[in-house]
Design an enzyme around this catalytic site. Structure first.
Site, PDB file in Angstrom:
ATOM      1  CG  ASP A 300      -1.694  -1.228   1.425  1.00  0.00           C
ATOM      2  OD1 ASP A 300      -1.934  -1.919   0.421  1.00  0.00           O
ATOM      3  OD2 ASP A 300      -2.075  -1.523   2.566  1.00  0.00           O
TER       4      ASP A 300
HETATM    5  C1  26A Z   1     -12.042  -6.795   1.425  1.00  0.00           C
HETATM    6  N1  26A Z   1     -10.778  -6.963   2.081  1.00  0.00           N
HETATM    7  C2  26A Z   1     -10.369  -8.317   2.338  1.00  0.00           C
HETATM    8  C3  26A Z   1     -10.000  -5.862   2.416  1.00  0.00           C
HETATM    9  C4  26A Z   1      -8.780  -5.965   3.119  1.00  0.00           C
HETATM   10  C5  26A Z   1      -8.048  -4.785   3.332  1.00  0.00           C
HETATM   11  N2  26A Z   1      -8.447  -3.586   2.908  1.00  0.00           N
HETATM   12  C6  26A Z   1      -9.614  -3.555   2.260  1.00  0.00           C
HETATM   13  N3  26A Z   1     -10.385  -4.640   2.016  1.00  0.00           N
HETATM   14  N4  26A Z   1      -8.092  -6.979   3.688  1.00  0.00           N
HETATM   15  C7  26A Z   1      -6.969  -6.455   4.220  1.00  0.00           C
HETATM   16  N5  26A Z   1      -6.953  -5.130   4.017  1.00  0.00           N
HETATM   17  C8  26A Z   1      -5.958  -4.153   4.446  1.00  0.00           C
HETATM   18  O1  26A Z   1      -4.766  -4.398   3.797  1.00  0.00           O
HETATM   19  C9  26A Z   1      -3.796  -3.646   4.488  1.00  0.00           C
HETATM   20  C10 26A Z   1      -2.433  -4.177   4.212  1.00  0.00           C
HETATM   21  O2  26A Z   1      -2.141  -4.139   2.880  1.00  0.00           O
HETATM   22  C11 26A Z   1      -5.634  -4.211   5.911  1.00  0.00           C
HETATM   23  O3  26A Z   1      -6.528  -3.416   6.649  1.00  0.00           O
HETATM   24  C12 26A Z   1      -4.186  -3.692   5.954  1.00  0.00           C
HETATM   25  O4  26A Z   1      -4.098  -2.407   6.510  1.00  0.00           O
END
Ligand code: 26A
Length: 345
Positions: A300
């Site tokens: 990210d």
């Molecule tokens: C729908 N899903 C599975 C998600 C996520 C996500 N952010 C949005 N939608 N699953 C994990 N994360 C975020 O990814 C970040 C790390 O790359 C987590 O909240 C974490 O901060």
């Protein structure tokens, strides 16, 4: 040319609170989690969050992949450059998110759902791996009504770059399609992150429907491989070839070629441009293993630095370098965070 207007970058996805802890193989096994993965929580995962808080000294950290990216871009860009949209609840978790985005200078316009809690992501760190398990809750209720409401729509109209976290394909595809069409019709820049292997795997149809809008695609090597698998490409392991086939998919706005950026952990970042035979490679900013706190949010952060470079009108190689720079800073922090006082690129 550097952007001069306010809120040139508009980001959309799922605001989440990360419940993050250093875990063990035993913990991963208990919830049937892979060491390095990102999934949606099923019933069998519901106990994970309390377990992390009660037994693993978990920390509450602002998360949500594209929100981390938006915070990263605002860390670099001039004030009032970035606005982020997504759905939260009316609770203490949302208050933690508000504090974190304020520190980074990010404007958020949340759809607040009074009936649902803010979404949570259980983060289990083992070594340099991170396992993410998300209960979307209020984030799953983002809708087109919010995007099209007059105040938000004027932000959409004012922005020149749209960044969509791929995880939003599980939530509100009409919002993604609306922003894609808006970008194509007005020669704006539409950027998508593939975000996790399960997305090209299980959300292939909505991704395919919108891929014509993609100006920039950001992903890592396992997401590229998952793409190759679900699209039955000849090679499922040749990342350069996969990057080229994504770059060369049909495009709605033909006034600029599509660019695909693939990060590969410590291996060089690959960049494929539509119509170009050659795929370029860019080395990462090396870091000693003992300086790494955790890799949650590294991708990210890369996207945040890269997109900030695009918005600031930097050449492609500088934008990639800005991504490497911000990722290097973020992995030295706890969770998807950036150091304060601010460092400058
Ligand atoms: C729908 N899903 C599975 C998600 C996520 C996500 N952010 C949005 N939608 N699953 C994990 N994360 C975020 O990814 C970040 C790390 O790359 C987590 O909240 C974490 O901060």
């Amino acid at each position: 040319m550097a952007a001069s207007k306010d809120f040139t970058l508009l980001c959309l996805e799922n605001p989440l609170l990360d419940i993050q802890a250093f875990g063990t193989q035993e913990l991963l096994d208990k919830y049937e989690l892979k060491a390095n993965d990102a999934i949606l929580a099923e019933d069998k995962h519901k106990g994970l969050y309390e377990d992390l808080l009660n037994n693993y000294d978990a920390k509450l950290i602002a998360g949500g992949a594209a929100q981390n990216t938006a915070r990263g871009a605002s860390y670099i860009l001039k004030p009032n450059s970035v606005v982020y949209l997504g759905g939260v609840g009316d609770d203490k978790y949302a208050a933690i998110l508000h504090d974190a985005v304020k520190q980074a200078g990010l404007r958020v316009e949340y759809r607040v759902d009074p009936k649902e809690p803010t979404g949570r992501c259980g983060v289990v760190i083992t070594g340099h791996n991170r396992s993410l398990c998300t209960d979307l809750a209020a984030a799953n209720h983002y809708d087109l009504d919010h995007l099209k409401s007059p105040e938000i729509w004027s932000l959409v109209k004012g922005a020149e770059y749209y960044y969509i976290g791929g995880y939003h394909y599980t939530v509100c595809v009409p919002a993604i399609m609306t922003l894609g069409q808006e970008a194509a019709d007005n020669n704006k820049v539409f950027i998508v992150n593939l975000s996790a292997p399960f997305l090209p795997q299980f959300f292939k149809d909505p991704m395919d429907e919108s891929s014509k809008f993609w100006d920039y695609v950001i992903c890592n090597e396992s997401e590229a491989a998952a793409w190759a698998e679900s699209h039955n490409l000849e090679s499922k392991t040749d990342i350069k070839a996969i990057a080229k086939s994504i770059a060369n998919l049909p495009k709605a706005n033909t006034s600029r070629p599509r660019t695909v950026v693939v990060t590969q952990g410590t291996e060089p970042t690959l960049v494929a441009v539509q119509g170009n035979e050659q795929v370029k490679e860019y080395a990462v900013h090396a870091i000693a293993s003992e300086q790494i706190n955790d890799t949650n949010g590294a991708g990210d952060a890369f996207a945040g630095g890269f997109v900030a470079g695009l918005v600031d009108g930097k050449p492609l190689e500088t934008a990639v370098d800005m991504g490497q720079w911000l990722a290097r800073l973020s992995i030295q922090e706890l969770g998807p965070s950036y150091p304060f006082p601010k460092q400058t690129y």
